[in-house]
Write a protein that holds these residues in place. Sequence first.
Motif, PDB file in Angstrom:
ATOM      1  N   CYS A 180      42.141  39.315  48.412  1.00 41.62           N
ATOM      2  CA  CYS A 180      40.844  40.118  48.336  1.00 41.62           C
ATOM      3  C   CYS A 180      39.936  39.434  47.960  1.00 41.62           C
ATOM      4  CB  CYS A 180      41.268  41.316  48.000  1.00 41.62           C
ATOM      5  SG  CYS A 180      42.489  42.378  48.751  1.00 41.62           S
ATOM      6  N   TYR A 181      39.892  38.785  46.604  1.00 39.66           N
ATOM      7  CA  TYR A 181      38.826  38.304  46.032  1.00 39.66           C
ATOM      8  C   TYR A 181      38.163  37.131  47.000  1.00 39.66           C
ATOM      9  CZ  TYR A 181      35.514  36.091  42.764  1.00 39.66           C
ATOM     10  OH  TYR A 181      34.305  35.418  42.225  1.00 39.66           O
TER      11      TYR A 181
ATOM     12  N   ALA B 246      36.474  38.554  50.165  1.00 36.20           N
ATOM     13  CA  ALA B 246      35.421  39.008  49.921  1.00 36.20           C
ATOM     14  C   ALA B 246      34.161  38.459  49.471  1.00 36.20           C
ATOM     15  CB  ALA B 246      35.591  40.226  48.967  1.00 36.20           C
ATOM     16  N   GLU B 247      34.487  37.341  48.857  1.00 34.18           N
ATOM     17  CA  GLU B 247      33.349  36.538  48.424  1.00 34.18           C
ATOM     18  C   GLU B 247      32.959  35.169  49.274  1.00 34.18           C
ATOM     19  OE1 GLU B 247      31.559  37.158  45.535  1.00 34.18           O
ATOM     20  OE2 GLU B 247      32.560  38.872  45.478  1.00 34.18           O
TER      21      GLU B 247
ATOM     22  N   GLU C  20      40.182  49.952  53.156  1.00 28.07           N
ATOM     23  CA  GLU C  20      39.282  49.255  53.540  1.00 28.07           C
ATOM     24  C   GLU C  20      38.368  50.021  54.732  1.00 28.07           C
ATOM     25  OE1 GLU C  20      38.127  44.878  55.488  1.00 28.07           O
ATOM     26  OE2 GLU C  20      39.652  46.025  56.273  1.00 28.07           O
TER      27      GLU C  20
ATOM     28  N   THR D  53      29.657  48.368  51.944  1.00 28.85           N
ATOM     29  CA  THR D  53      29.336  46.840  52.370  1.00 28.85           C
ATOM     30  C   THR D  53      30.874  46.460  52.868  1.00 28.85           C
ATOM     31  OG1 THR D  53      29.541  45.816  50.246  1.00 28.85           O
ATOM     32  CG2 THR D  53      27.400  46.678  50.982  1.00 28.85           C
ATOM     33  N   ARG D  54      30.854  45.272  53.291  1.00 31.11           N
ATOM     34  CA  ARG D  54      32.094  44.417  53.664  1.00 31.11           C
ATOM     35  C   ARG D  54      32.865  44.254  52.377  1.00 31.11           C
ATOM     36  NH1 ARG D  54      33.203  39.411  53.080  1.00 31.11           N
ATOM     37  NH2 ARG D  54      34.798  38.471  54.249  1.00 31.11           N
ATOM     38  N   LYS D  55      32.084  43.674  51.373  1.00 34.53           N
ATOM     39  CA  LYS D  55      32.686  43.266  50.126  1.00 34.53           C
ATOM     40  C   LYS D  55      33.150  44.439  49.555  1.00 34.53           C
ATOM     41  CE  LYS D  55      30.179  39.061  49.141  1.00 34.53           C
ATOM     42  NZ  LYS D  55      29.110  38.541  48.026  1.00 34.53           N
ATOM     43  N   GLU D  56      32.456  45.627  49.475  1.00 34.61           N
ATOM     44  CA  GLU D  56      32.778  46.773  48.791  1.00 34.61           C
ATOM     45  C   GLU D  56      34.222  47.433  49.231  1.00 34.61           C
ATOM     46  OE1 GLU D  56      28.727  48.392  46.970  1.00 34.61           O
ATOM     47  OE2 GLU D  56      29.350  49.083  48.920  1.00 34.61           O
TER      48      GLU D  56
END
Length: 651
Positions: A135-136, A139-140, A220, A229-232
């Motif tokens: 996930c990290y 997301a990043e 998600e 947001t996509r990351k959130e």
Amino acid sequence: MKRLFFLSLLLGGYTSMQAQQTQKPPLHGKNWMAVTGKPLAATAGAMIFQQHGNAVDAACAMLAATCTMWDVLSWGGETQALIYNPKTGKVIAINALGVAPTGATPAFYKGKGYDFPPEYGPLAAVTPGTAGGLCYMLAEYGTLSLKQVLGPAIEMAAGYPIEAQTANSIERGKKYIQEWPYSKAVFLTHPGEKREAPEAGEIFVQRDLLATLTKMVDAEQEALRKHKTRKEAIMAAYDRFYKGDIAKEFVRGCQEQGGLITMEDLAKWKPVEEEPLHVNYKGIEVYKLQEWTQGPMLLQSLNILENFDLKSMGYNSTAYIHTLYQTMNLTFADRDFYYGDPAFNRDPAIKGLLSKEYAKARAQQINLAQNDAAAGPGDPYPFMGKTNPYLHFLTERNALTDTTSGRKPGGFVPKHDAAMRSGSLPAGVPTAYTGENLYAGNIPDSAYMDRLWRGTTSVEAADKDGWVVSITPSGGWLPACIAGKTGIGMSQRAQSFVLDSALCPFNVIAPGKRPRVTLTPSMALKEGKPYLCFGVQGGDTQDQNLLQFFLNVVEFGMTVQQATEAANINTNQLWLSLGGTTIKDREPRPGSILLNNTTSEKTRKALEQMGYHLSFGERTSGPVNAIYIDRGHGSLWGGSSNHGEDYGIGW
């Protein structure tokens, strides 16, 4: 023809490898390259690239797919990654290794009679890291949604044709799987029949895992509907796994079966983005993760080997093999004593260990005529301007491991571990250590080799925009203990801790601490740009095989595919990181060496005279996966070993 070719190399001289045929064809691509340990997982990476994802997206999809296919890892394991970010021109490291849970102390395990934490079952588990690491990273540094990237894995969890290697591993381990109710329900699809495991090609359905992955995607998508947001949104899925209903069921199922992991353990854990370690070898910057992995051992080895003219020795000549083995003696001895979670260590030694001056001093210790069976840790602290605060442990260490004093070096073997010792040799262990090639003394037996080679997989990805990813995930392998109705197999990584400071003061188990692992993704830059990314499975042999792969390319001019297939050596003169619950199980085997079957009689005799104990294998490269970034032609070369099921796709 190949046998004669390798024989000519082993006799001493080196000839050009450029025209040499390989058993597998090299992969070529202009736009992207995806290489990993399973054919279906490589296809998952290709599917994501075809959806215009970048190399991080594709690597995450391959990671998810390999976890869903079990055998050598699952969703409850750990993930370690190196990523080259073309936007910043830097290599970053992702530490998604779980930590020891609440109550995991030396006193707890010693109270149960252990010399090391167990190999199997709930008490072998650290907190799951792969889901959070995926996930990290996504997301990043990815571009697609979790729904897209998990799409292939979700489809596979709903049912995929299981491969023979995994199906047969389940059947071999069924008497252990039967002891864990949630594992039994998932893996033994034909209960009561002679073969209770799935058959090769059977559609293997994992309803609980399907529900878990679907819950993550639902979290998600719900966040996106709320205009996150996509990351959130991706991190909302992360939170559901580590703090929500998935976490609650994981903890319940773990504790029901005797495990220690708590809700607080899961909620407090986080993946860590950190600076990688690196050294310069003849103008090439080689990157590894920090000393919570064994990766710096490869960097130390390169520093030492820089003091020798390897190319003039000749590929796999007697002199080359001996120099390589003696170098690894020294760097593994340092690994075994000085490596561990840097977050828990006040006086880390890594700066001294990686200094060129220390390497030169260590190189001068090498006896060029004989194996040094007593090679031990060095003292890197003076090379940092400090005094070593741990030297007293070396004396204690010798006493702890001395089997001549009448002290029995451990004897208690936990139930699950004892059962595994009586089983047959797992898939992936080379045939070098079966039948007539087994010897007494320092030559390893099959149980030892299982512990040495214990598998994982590797994931390598690159794209035309410059993103390059190397991941070495692992944990939760068969026979796995599944936590409740999550479908997630728990990690077995706690076994890589020690319980006595005398063995390694940096790697003593403690709640919240990461064990020192064998998992070791690799990356190299030339003139500041990506040059190679490479990884391999195989426990303590990983950096041995990766070191030789790198030298095959850099010193001996092999193509990336040739380098993955070329004959390596392996040393057993090291402390095992996995398996066995007694000192005797893990202690070094001085002079024990694996050679390729094609090794010349002249070289064999010379090595025996130098104090080596020889064993042989048909394939000794380890299942290396790699990508070479060809800047001269603007293309990508993929290499995938002929050792196992590793597979790649390029475009």
